[in-house]
Design a protein around this motif. Sequence first.
Motif, short mmCIF file in Angstrom:
data_model
loop_
_atom_site.label_atom_id
_atom_site.label_comp_id
_atom_site.label_asym_id
_atom_site.label_seq_id
_atom_site.Cartn_x
_atom_site.Cartn_y
_atom_site.Cartn_z
N ASN A 315 2.28 9.26 3.84
CA ASN A 315 1.31 8.56 4.69
C ASN A 315 1.27 7.06 4.44
OD1 ASN A 315 0.32 10.56 6.37
ND2 ASN A 315 -1.11 11.31 4.83
N GLN A 316 1.89 6.62 3.31
CA GLN A 316 1.95 5.18 3.01
C GLN A 316 3.37 4.65 3.11
OE1 GLN A 316 0.04 7.19 0.51
NE2 GLN A 316 -1.59 6.85 2.00
N SER A 317 4.29 5.44 3.64
CA SER A 317 5.69 5.03 3.70
C SER A 317 5.89 3.90 4.69
CB SER A 317 6.58 6.22 4.10
OG SER A 317 6.39 6.53 5.47
N SER A 318 7.09 3.31 4.67
CA SER A 318 7.40 2.21 5.59
C SER A 318 7.24 2.65 7.03
CB SER A 318 8.83 1.72 5.35
OG SER A 318 8.98 1.21 4.05
N VAL A 319 7.74 3.85 7.35
CA VAL A 319 7.65 4.35 8.73
C VAL A 319 6.19 4.51 9.13
CG1 VAL A 319 8.15 6.29 10.25
CG2 VAL A 319 9.87 5.50 8.64
N ALA A 320 5.37 5.11 8.24
CA ALA A 320 3.95 5.32 8.55
C ALA A 320 3.22 3.99 8.70
CB ALA A 320 3.30 6.16 7.45
N ARG A 321 3.55 3.04 7.82
CA ARG A 321 2.88 1.74 7.89
C ARG A 321 3.24 1.01 9.18
NH1 ARG A 321 4.57 -3.33 5.97
NH2 ARG A 321 2.86 -4.81 5.68
N ILE A 322 4.52 1.04 9.54
CA ILE A 322 4.95 0.39 10.78
C ILE A 322 4.27 1.04 11.98
CG2 ILE A 322 6.93 0.05 12.32
CD1 ILE A 322 8.64 -0.35 9.82
N MET A 323 4.24 2.37 11.99
CA MET A 323 3.63 3.07 13.11
C MET A 323 2.14 2.77 13.20
SD MET A 323 5.51 6.77 13.21
CE MET A 323 4.50 7.24 14.59
N LYS A 324 1.48 2.66 12.05
CA LYS A 324 0.05 2.36 12.04
C LYS A 324 -0.21 0.97 12.62
CE LYS A 324 -3.94 2.26 8.90
NZ LYS A 324 -4.34 0.85 9.06
N LEU A 325 0.59 -0.02 12.20
CA LEU A 325 0.42 -1.37 12.71
C LEU A 325 0.72 -1.43 14.21
CD1 LEU A 325 1.90 -3.56 9.83
CD2 LEU A 325 -0.48 -3.46 10.58
N VAL A 326 1.79 -0.73 14.62
CA VAL A 326 2.15 -0.72 16.04
C VAL A 326 1.04 -0.07 16.86
CG1 VAL A 326 3.76 0.18 17.76
CG2 VAL A 326 4.62 -0.76 15.62
N GLU A 327 0.49 1.04 16.35
CA GLU A 327 -0.58 1.73 17.06
C GLU A 327 -1.80 0.83 17.19
OE1 GLU A 327 -2.43 6.17 16.81
OE2 GLU A 327 -2.58 4.99 14.99
#
Length: 727
Positions: A315-327
């Motif tokens: 939940n804190q991975s690069s993919v999750a972080r990028i998706m969170k910021l994009v969302e």
Amino acid sequence: MSTATREDSKKQGFSVDGMTCTACASRIQKVLSRTQGVQSARVNFATETAGITWDPEQIDEATLAEKVQKMGYSIRPAVNELLERKKENLKRERAASLRDRIIFSFSAILTLPLVLPMLFESWMLPPLWQWILATPVQFFAGFRFYKGAYHSLKSGAGNMDVLVALGTTVVYGFSVAQFFLPDPGHVYFESSAVILTLVLLGKIMERGARSRATRAMEELLSLQPEEARVFQSEDDGSSWELIDVRLLDAGDRIVVLPGERIPLDGTIDSGRSETDDSLITGESVPVVKAAGDTVYAGSLNLNGRLIVSVSRAVNQSSVARIMKLVEEAQNSRAPVQSLVDRVSEIFVPAVVIISLLAGSISYALGMGISESIIRGVAVLVIACPCALGLASPIAVVIATGLSAKNGILFRNAMALEISGKIRTLFFDKTGTLTLGRPEVSEIHPTGSIRELLETACAAELGSEHPLSRAIQDYCAKENIQVDSSGFHYRTVPGAGIQATGADGSELVAGTREFLQELGIEAANDNAEGSVVHVARNSKYLGRIILKDTVRAGVIESMNELKTMGIRPTMLTGDRDGAAAPVAEMLGIDFQAGLKPEQKLAAIDACDTTSGMVGDGINDAPALRRADAGFAMGSGTDVASEAADVTLTGNNPMELVNAIRLSRATIRKIHQNLFFAFIYNITGIPLAAFGFLSPMIAGAAMALSSVSVVLSSLSLYRFQFRYNEHSS
């Protein structure tokens, strides 16, 4: 060898509730492992999760849950909230798209016989058959518009659904009245059916275009592997088991084979390979990675076997972080949207009033009830608040998704808009314009060189500044070892560090001004590079000169910024002798010897829209103070949190691309708004004066929303520029 399980085995991650200590996790794992039909069980107290593999022919999920419940705990399927929510949204979007297509097909089949007589008059259907065909279209296919209109009016606002429902109901109701009157007149069932069918077609086209706008999110979703190879034995590196990534936590060790995507962020323990980080950082060239290097979830391991120590949960991975910021960015609103909101508040009531006026005036001029109603309905149908409403959000969704795919993360739509207005861009020097890896180039002792290095090393052990690390590395190479235990450190940002030992000894390392404030006379700074002056117990021991390397591609980026009308300026706490050569090489203005509060003052004094680019903790206040803050990917988490835009790679051209994309997006939003306003300003009068029939008006209204979305999709043609090499 790898741990094998039967092909028909079922594997599932679970969240475990009720655990209070690691003993609870051990107990659950032990009981489950001994249960008939369970092939493996792994329980993690830190993440409160369990990974269970079982034979569904011998035991089912309900029995497993019951087994755990008897021990006083409970389990439920584990969910990676962000990723699972996105997957569910995409699934719902596909289901809604299929439903729309089915309803449209139903509506089109029933509408076709009503339209054909317009081409072949002999095929004209009796009014009864027209009513039979039009009624399901009006109330079944058109139900979504009635529902939308109800909820819209209930909330005290108006939208496109209100106009479509009102317009088609008036035409349908008038036709029904004409049909059932003792002296039947002309009916317009084909108009209401065609309007609804065309609007439904427009909605399908609009949904398809919008789904293309979110395709970057789908690509990000595909980057996150669902399983990872986890070590089972430290003695045999080839022994591993496939585990759900949701069950892993920081400290777990995983194996990544060539050709696989890295499942979680981490640090390489052993192995050497090249990784393709393009969809995470935007870097198109494979990066060589070896022991000690950082790897990112979603990156592709190209040609070597890697053993990685996990640093962040999924939940804190690069993919999750990028998706969170994009969302977050896609859900935010651009400032220009405020204008659209104010217009939308009065748009629907104004259109209804214009429709009533058009119908009333036409009737007063003796045009008859039928023609008057047709004109009023045409006004209702052609008006399109959706085109206005979609002008900004679709462009923002596309731009933020596209930028994330290329290593640029906008925090929100405000950051996206402000970035394009920047006219002055301030830069930190170390780690931003330079590599941030300075090296000792000269040593000038007043006495013993060893005493100078030992004192400097002991003092700099209390800091993580790049200059401090460079001195520590140099001392390590020279086999100079010091014991820092017992020292109390005091760091003065932008000045230096002071260390006080248990025996009362005092070590100082920093700028000439810092030493002079402490009453220590230091040598003049007349060398190129960064200078660290060193003293022990108020005795000056000499100076160490360090030089950093300008980051590859910075010169081209500065030139590009200048051609865009942006003035680059370097703000640094370093001395003139270190800053001037860098500024001269880049051809930019600079201010040197600045303390953090002086950097803030320089930004405040700027009379144009300003941006700040930095990478360190000391840059965080400046990043917040500027109109737009940009954090370099090589920087600290604190800098990224303070920034409006995060550049995940180290290519300076990402900054140029961020500003170019911002400008392109704002131009597109203004273009969309212009089209939407012009469409309504010209279309409504044409309908009111009878130049457009309701059917043509309906087609125009449907196409207007689609055209705005298609216009925004042209942002996908945006060309990102990159230097040939980046560091």
